[in-house]
Design a protein around this motif. Structure first.
Motif, PDB file in Angstrom:
ATOM      1  N   TYR A   1       1.083  -1.011  -0.025  1.00  0.00           N
ATOM      2  CA  TYR A   1       0.000  -0.180   0.057  1.00  0.00           C
ATOM      3  C   TYR A   1       1.103   1.734  -0.108  1.00  0.00           C
ATOM      4  CZ  TYR A   1      -4.267   3.022   1.362  1.00  0.00           C
ATOM      5  OH  TYR A   1      -5.324   3.640   1.652  1.00  0.00           O
ATOM      6  N   VAL A   2       1.873   1.037   0.667  1.00  0.00           N
ATOM      7  CA  VAL A   2       3.019   2.364   1.101  1.00  0.00           C
ATOM      8  C   VAL A   2       3.419   2.680  -0.304  1.00  0.00           C
ATOM      9  CG1 VAL A   2       4.566   3.791   2.158  1.00  0.00           C
ATOM     10  CG2 VAL A   2       3.411   2.204   3.029  1.00  0.00           C
ATOM     11  N   ASP A   3       3.778   1.908  -1.562  1.00  0.00           N
ATOM     12  CA  ASP A   3       4.836   1.623  -2.606  1.00  0.00           C
ATOM     13  C   ASP A   3       3.779   2.465  -3.355  1.00  0.00           C
ATOM     14  OD1 ASP A   3       6.944   0.315  -1.613  1.00  0.00           O
ATOM     15  OD2 ASP A   3       6.215  -1.355  -2.113  1.00  0.00           O
ATOM     16  N   TYR A   4       1.948   1.474  -3.518  1.00  0.00           N
ATOM     17  CA  TYR A   4       1.510   2.028  -4.328  1.00  0.00           C
ATOM     18  C   TYR A   4       0.994   3.724  -4.268  1.00  0.00           C
ATOM     19  CZ  TYR A   4      -3.375   3.746  -5.652  1.00  0.00           C
ATOM     20  OH  TYR A   4      -4.262   3.771  -6.044  1.00  0.00           O
ATOM     21  N   LEU A   5       0.914   4.401  -2.744  1.00  0.00           N
ATOM     22  CA  LEU A   5       0.809   5.255  -3.006  1.00  0.00           C
ATOM     23  C   LEU A   5       1.598   6.458  -2.598  1.00  0.00           C
ATOM     24  CD1 LEU A   5      -0.975   4.756   0.995  1.00  0.00           C
ATOM     25  CD2 LEU A   5      -2.421   6.182  -1.467  1.00  0.00           C
ATOM     26  N   VAL A   6       2.565   5.888  -2.407  1.00  0.00           N
ATOM     27  CA  VAL A   6       4.222   7.287  -3.332  1.00  0.00           C
ATOM     28  C   VAL A   6       3.757   6.922  -4.571  1.00  0.00           C
ATOM     29  CG1 VAL A   6       6.469   6.810  -3.014  1.00  0.00           C
ATOM     30  CG2 VAL A   6       5.568   6.374  -0.728  1.00  0.00           C
ATOM     31  N   LYS A   7       4.052   6.102  -5.253  1.00  0.00           N
ATOM     32  CA  LYS A   7       3.531   6.438  -6.877  1.00  0.00           C
ATOM     33  C   LYS A   7       2.198   7.450  -7.257  1.00  0.00           C
ATOM     34  CE  LYS A   7       5.636   1.962  -7.854  1.00  0.00           C
ATOM     35  NZ  LYS A   7       5.530   0.935  -8.056  1.00  0.00           N
ATOM     36  N   GLU A   8       1.473   7.298  -6.704  1.00  0.00           N
ATOM     37  CA  GLU A   8       0.474   8.166  -7.104  1.00  0.00           C
ATOM     38  C   GLU A   8       0.729   9.327  -6.176  1.00  0.00           C
ATOM     39  OE1 GLU A   8      -3.261   7.145  -8.735  1.00  0.00           O
ATOM     40  OE2 GLU A   8      -1.421   5.739  -9.177  1.00  0.00           O
ATOM     41  N   ILE A   9       1.052   9.364  -4.997  1.00  0.00           N
ATOM     42  CA  ILE A   9       1.060  10.996  -5.189  1.00  0.00           C
ATOM     43  C   ILE A   9       2.451  11.763  -5.455  1.00  0.00           C
ATOM     44  CG2 ILE A   9       2.509  12.235  -2.488  1.00  0.00           C
ATOM     45  CD1 ILE A   9       1.055   9.785  -1.152  1.00  0.00           C
ATOM     46  N   LEU A  10       3.047  11.505  -6.019  1.00  0.00           N
ATOM     47  CA  LEU A  10       4.518  11.894  -7.151  1.00  0.00           C
ATOM     48  C   LEU A  10       3.046  12.132  -8.432  1.00  0.00           C
ATOM     49  CD1 LEU A  10       7.526   9.630  -6.049  1.00  0.00           C
ATOM     50  CD2 LEU A  10       6.414  12.005  -5.454  1.00  0.00           C
ATOM     51  N   LYS A  11       2.548  10.800  -9.181  1.00  0.00           N
ATOM     52  CA  LYS A  11       2.406  11.039 -10.242  1.00  0.00           C
ATOM     53  C   LYS A  11       1.280  12.188 -10.051  1.00  0.00           C
ATOM     54  CE  LYS A  11      -0.690   8.583 -11.834  1.00  0.00           C
ATOM     55  NZ  LYS A  11      -1.349   7.082 -12.436  1.00  0.00           N
ATOM     56  N   ARG A  12       0.120  12.029  -8.910  1.00  0.00           N
ATOM     57  CA  ARG A  12      -0.122  13.371  -8.830  1.00  0.00           C
ATOM     58  C   ARG A  12      -0.609  14.988  -9.097  1.00  0.00           C
ATOM     59  NH1 ARG A  12      -5.776  10.334  -5.888  1.00  0.00           N
ATOM     60  NH2 ARG A  12      -5.572   8.286  -6.753  1.00  0.00           N
ATOM     61  N   CYS A  13       0.116  15.092  -7.651  1.00  0.00           N
ATOM     62  CA  CYS A  13       1.740  16.162  -7.532  1.00  0.00           C
ATOM     63  C   CYS A  13       1.719  16.816  -8.357  1.00  0.00           C
ATOM     64  CB  CYS A  13       2.181  16.311  -5.748  1.00  0.00           C
ATOM     65  SG  CYS A  13       1.070  15.567  -4.462  1.00  0.00           S
ATOM     66  N   ASN A  14       2.461  16.037  -9.195  1.00  0.00           N
ATOM     67  CA  ASN A  14       3.063  16.603 -10.985  1.00  0.00           C
ATOM     68  C   ASN A  14       2.759  16.613 -11.792  1.00  0.00           C
ATOM     69  OD1 ASN A  14       5.460  16.499  -8.900  1.00  0.00           O
ATOM     70  ND2 ASN A  14       5.757  14.833  -9.748  1.00  0.00           N
ATOM     71  N   SER A  15       1.185  15.896 -11.894  1.00  0.00           N
ATOM     72  CA  SER A  15       0.414  16.288 -13.253  1.00  0.00           C
ATOM     73  C   SER A  15       0.281  17.915 -13.356  1.00  0.00           C
ATOM     74  CB  SER A  15      -1.059  15.117 -12.710  1.00  0.00           C
ATOM     75  OG  SER A  15      -1.623  15.310 -11.351  1.00  0.00           O
TER      76      SER A  15
END
Length: 273
Positions: free
Chosen positions: A259-273
């Motif tokens: 879950y942490v690995d998934y969240l980190v990827k999603e957070i970085l993706k959404r914050c940089n979009s």
């Protein structure tokens, strides 16, 4: 980066293992995760302080999710999922004509005797098997009504394969694993209530059933529960703030780390979009 992990007061103590896993996992990625108690949060104070970069809402209250989403802050799970999943009647209405489930009516619409016994009485907001009662006669029905008085609840036809259900663990809108729960002593098979658990392999029908739900209600991390009627899966409920104890018990899957690995990827993706 700063994230908020939000729990309700009643759940925070029994979820310390999961909380610590998440806090440690985010720390390893150079992110801080601050755990907050929902009942102690003041939206007014939040508006006047620096906001977090992301929010993980495991409180079961959707208003806090909508607040952060309005600020364009990523929230896991979405406010929509939290709202739908934590009101059983709304959930059935949302998924009508998408997946099968046992007929259900709100307490305000139900006429005593409309469904033949046995019937199930459920609080609309209960979880973990709490506030669920089986009525086999008029006396049982009256008792269930008294126990649920003052709360929104529903009445539902009972499946003919009681004491057996499956929880499907969803991460990133994908199936991670499924766990079969069985009980010889109760129509409720919840692990927290003493049910037996084992890994379960979904058949094609069941996987299609899960996929149909995920198409209309995407999930970051949640559980989809189904029961059996005439030997076939029928939808029961969605667990928004899904627990992980069963999965750790029956497998070597470390769902918190995933879950942490998934969240980190999603957070970085959404914050940089």
């Amino acid at each position: 980066m700063l994230g908020y992990l939000i729990y309700s007061k009643e759940d925070i103590e029994k979820n310390q293992f999961f909380i610590q896993k998440l806090e440690s996992g985010f720390h390893q990625h150079g992110m801080k995760l601050e755990t907050l108690i929902y009942e102690k949060i003041s939206l007014e104070k939040l508006e006047n302080n620096p906001l977090p970069n992301f929010v993980i809402n495991r409180s079961r209250f959707y208003d806090i999710s909508f607040f952060f989403e309005e600020q364009d802050i990523p929230v896991f799970n979405s406010g929509l999922l939290t709202k739908v999943a934590n009101d059983k009647l709304s959930c059935y209405q949302f998924l009508e004509n998408i997946v099968p489930f046992m007929d259900a009516k709100s307490s305000t619409d139900y006429v005593s005797g409309e469904f033949s016994y046995p019937v199930v009485f459920k609080s609309c907001s209960g979880h973990g098997g709490s506030e669920v009662f089986l009525a086999s006669n008029a006396s049982d029905e009256l008792r269930a009504q008294k126990l649920l008085a003052g709360k929104p609840y529903l009445i539902q036809k009972c499946s003919n394969n009681p004491g057996k259900d499956v929880r499907v663990y969803i991460l990133g809108n994908e199936v991670v694993a499924a766990v079969l729960r069985t009980s010889l002593n109760s129509f409720k098979s919840n692990y927290s209530l003493g049910g037996n658990v084992s890994l379960y392999e979904l058949n094609d029908y069941e996987r299609g059933f899960v996929d149909a739900i995920l198409r209309v209600l995407p999930m970051d991390y949640a559980g989809i529960d189904f029961i059996f009627h005439d030997g076939k899966a029928v939808f029961n409920e969605i667990e928004d703030a899904v627990g992980a104890r069963m999965l750790y018990e029956v497998s070597d899957i470390d769902i918190a780390d995933q879950y942490v690995d998934y969240l980190v990827k999603e957070i970085l993706k959404r914050c940089n979009s």
